[in-house]
Motif scaffolding. Structure first.
Motif, PDB file in Angstrom:
ATOM      1  N   SER A   2       0.908  -0.927   0.225  1.00 45.95           N
ATOM      2  CA  SER A   2       0.084   0.219   0.132  1.00 45.95           C
ATOM      3  C   SER A   2       0.675   1.173   0.047  1.00 45.95           C
ATOM      4  N   THR A   3       0.381   2.509  -0.781  1.00 46.39           N
ATOM      5  CA  THR A   3       1.361   3.511  -0.310  1.00 46.39           C
ATOM      6  C   THR A   3       0.317   4.760  -0.106  1.00 46.39           C
ATOM      7  N   ALA A   4       1.288   6.115   0.257  1.00 45.79           N
ATOM      8  CA  ALA A   4       0.183   7.117   0.997  1.00 45.79           C
ATOM      9  C   ALA A   4      -1.122   7.418  -0.497  1.00 45.79           C
ATOM     10  N   ALA A   5      -0.912   6.989  -1.633  1.00 49.49           N
ATOM     11  CA  ALA A   5      -2.262   7.654  -2.366  1.00 49.49           C
ATOM     12  C   ALA A   5      -3.831   6.373  -1.694  1.00 49.49           C
ATOM     13  N   ASP A   6      -2.903   5.293  -1.507  1.00 51.40           N
ATOM     14  CA  ASP A   6      -3.803   3.852  -1.144  1.00 51.40           C
ATOM     15  C   ASP A   6      -4.559   4.176  -0.073  1.00 51.40           C
ATOM     16  N   PHE A   7      -4.322   4.817   1.035  1.00 48.13           N
ATOM     17  CA  PHE A   7      -4.070   5.444   2.744  1.00 48.13           C
ATOM     18  C   PHE A   7      -5.167   6.303   2.088  1.00 48.13           C
ATOM     19  N   GLN A   8      -4.792   7.272   1.768  1.00 46.62           N
ATOM     20  CA  GLN A   8      -5.881   8.521   1.693  1.00 46.62           C
ATOM     21  C   GLN A   8      -7.082   7.702   0.651  1.00 46.62           C
ATOM     22  N   GLY A   9      -7.028   7.084  -0.075  1.00 49.91           N
ATOM     23  CA  GLY A   9      -8.576   6.268  -0.730  1.00 49.91           C
ATOM     24  C   GLY A   9      -8.539   5.920   0.447  1.00 49.91           C
ATOM     25  N   VAL A  18      -8.856  13.297   5.060  1.00 51.97           N
ATOM     26  CA  VAL A  18      -7.188  13.011   4.545  1.00 51.97           C
ATOM     27  C   VAL A  18      -6.228  13.785   5.634  1.00 51.97           C
ATOM     28  N   THR A  19      -5.302  13.178   6.725  1.00 55.35           N
ATOM     29  CA  THR A  19      -4.393  14.279   7.703  1.00 55.35           C
ATOM     30  C   THR A  19      -3.609  13.965   7.119  1.00 55.35           C
ATOM     31  N   ALA A  20      -2.188  14.093   7.377  1.00 55.23           N
ATOM     32  CA  ALA A  20      -0.944  13.218   7.267  1.00 55.23           C
ATOM     33  C   ALA A  20      -0.488  12.675   8.405  1.00 55.23           C
ATOM     34  N   PRO A  21      -1.689  13.413   9.812  1.00 60.85           N
ATOM     35  CA  PRO A  21      -0.860  11.955  10.393  1.00 60.85           C
ATOM     36  C   PRO A  21      -1.696  10.639  10.767  1.00 60.85           C
ATOM     37  N   VAL A  25       0.117   7.135  10.367  1.00 63.29           N
ATOM     38  CA  VAL A  25      -0.648   5.857  11.330  1.00 63.29           C
ATOM     39  C   VAL A  25      -0.508   4.995  10.406  1.00 63.29           C
ATOM     40  N   LEU A  26      -1.968   5.366   9.178  1.00 63.39           N
ATOM     41  CA  LEU A  26      -1.752   4.225   8.586  1.00 63.39           C
ATOM     42  C   LEU A  26      -0.631   3.055   8.362  1.00 63.39           C
ATOM     43  N   THR A  27       0.543   4.125   7.386  1.00 66.55           N
ATOM     44  CA  THR A  27       1.536   3.017   6.509  1.00 66.55           C
ATOM     45  C   THR A  27       2.565   2.748   8.139  1.00 66.55           C
ATOM     46  N   ALA A  28       2.690   3.801   9.225  1.00 60.52           N
ATOM     47  CA  ALA A  28       3.123   2.589  10.241  1.00 60.52           C
ATOM     48  C   ALA A  28       3.080   1.669  10.569  1.00 60.52           C
ATOM     49  N   VAL A  29       1.592   1.370  10.831  1.00 58.50           N
ATOM     50  CA  VAL A  29       0.620   0.016  11.723  1.00 58.50           C
ATOM     51  C   VAL A  29       1.207  -1.004  10.045  1.00 58.50           C
ATOM     52  N   HIS A  30       0.219  -0.395   8.705  1.00 56.21           N
ATOM     53  CA  HIS A  30       0.805  -1.259   7.329  1.00 56.21           C
ATOM     54  C   HIS A  30       2.302  -1.810   7.992  1.00 56.21           C
ATOM     55  N   GLU A  31       3.251  -1.394   7.881  1.00 55.28           N
ATOM     56  CA  GLU A  31       4.998  -1.606   7.748  1.00 55.28           C
ATOM     57  C   GLU A  31       5.304  -2.677   8.855  1.00 55.28           C
ATOM     58  N   HIS A  32       4.458  -2.324  10.015  1.00 57.01           N
ATOM     59  CA  HIS A  32       4.976  -3.378  11.008  1.00 57.01           C
ATOM     60  C   HIS A  32       3.861  -3.560  11.756  1.00 57.01           C
ATOM     61  N   PRO A  33       3.206  -4.553  11.404  1.00 59.23           N
ATOM     62  CA  PRO A  33       1.587  -5.449  11.903  1.00 59.23           C
ATOM     63  C   PRO A  33       2.189  -5.270  13.394  1.00 59.23           C
ATOM     64  N   HIS A  34       1.265  -5.089  14.805  1.00 57.31           N
ATOM     65  CA  HIS A  34       0.666  -5.567  15.602  1.00 57.31           C
ATOM     66  C   HIS A  34       2.290  -4.862  16.472  1.00 57.31           C
ATOM     67  N   ALA A  62      -9.742   6.853  15.985  1.00 55.42           N
ATOM     68  CA  ALA A  62     -10.915   7.330  14.392  1.00 55.42           C
ATOM     69  C   ALA A  62     -10.374   5.788  13.777  1.00 55.42           C
ATOM     70  N   LEU A  63      -9.386   5.379  13.546  1.00 57.17           N
ATOM     71  CA  LEU A  63      -9.352   4.504  12.591  1.00 57.17           C
ATOM     72  C   LEU A  63      -9.329   2.978  12.761  1.00 57.17           C
ATOM     73  N   THR A  64      -9.338   2.480  13.947  1.00 57.49           N
ATOM     74  CA  THR A  64     -10.519   1.498  14.648  1.00 57.49           C
ATOM     75  C   THR A  64     -11.808   1.773  14.410  1.00 57.49           C
ATOM     76  N   ASP A  65     -12.306   2.408  15.203  1.00 62.58           N
ATOM     77  CA  ASP A  65     -13.835   2.929  14.912  1.00 62.58           C
ATOM     78  C   ASP A  65     -13.887   2.910  13.181  1.00 62.58           C
TER      79      ASP A  65
END
Length: 144
Positions: A2-9, A18-21, A25-34, A62-65
């Protein structure tokens, strides 16, 4: 991957701004699950600079909800997050070092995944956590 564009979508699809934080966060969790919150905070700060602990907590909530992240909390552990949502996979946790890995599906008779009595609930998920020693910890315990 996934890329930043994917996360924005994904954010737009969940009716979230869509905010930078949020993207960080999505990028960090995607790259380092758990990852736990402190690890996520550290990675977000590496990307964005100064970000408060509270801001990361708010984004995680917010992302979990919104169903974009899954929060898991094995017994005796802090909350962990992953981007793998929408399936009913399970986890295995090392009793020694705490590392967590995904388990695709529970098979066999025990533990059962069909409740003997649903007590009137409309069941839609079963959570199974396996416990044991990871290969590294098992190797470290073997006599040399």
């Amino acid at each position: 991957m996934s890329t930043a564009a994917d996360f924005q979508g994904m954010l737009r699809g969940a009716a979230l701004r869509v905010t930078a934080p949020r993207v960080a966060v999505l990028t960090a969790v995607h790259e380092h699950p758990h990852s736990d919150t402190d690890s996520i905070l550290q990675r977000v700060r590496e990307t964005l600079g100064a970000v408060s602990h509270q801001a990361v907590y708010d984004v995680l909530r917010a992302l979990t909800d919104a169903g974009l992240l899954r929060r898991i909390q094995p017994m005796g552990s802090v909350a962990r997050y992953e981007t793998r949502v929408g399936d009913n996979h399970h986890h295995v946790v090392c009793r020694s070092c705490g590392v967590i890995a995904d388990v695709e599906c529970a098979v066999g008779d025990a533990p059962c995944l069909t409740a003997s009595d649903d007590n009137g609930f409309a069941l839609d998920e079963a959570e199974v956590i396996y416990w044991g020693l990871c290969p590294d910890c098992r190797a470290a315990q073997q006599p040399s």
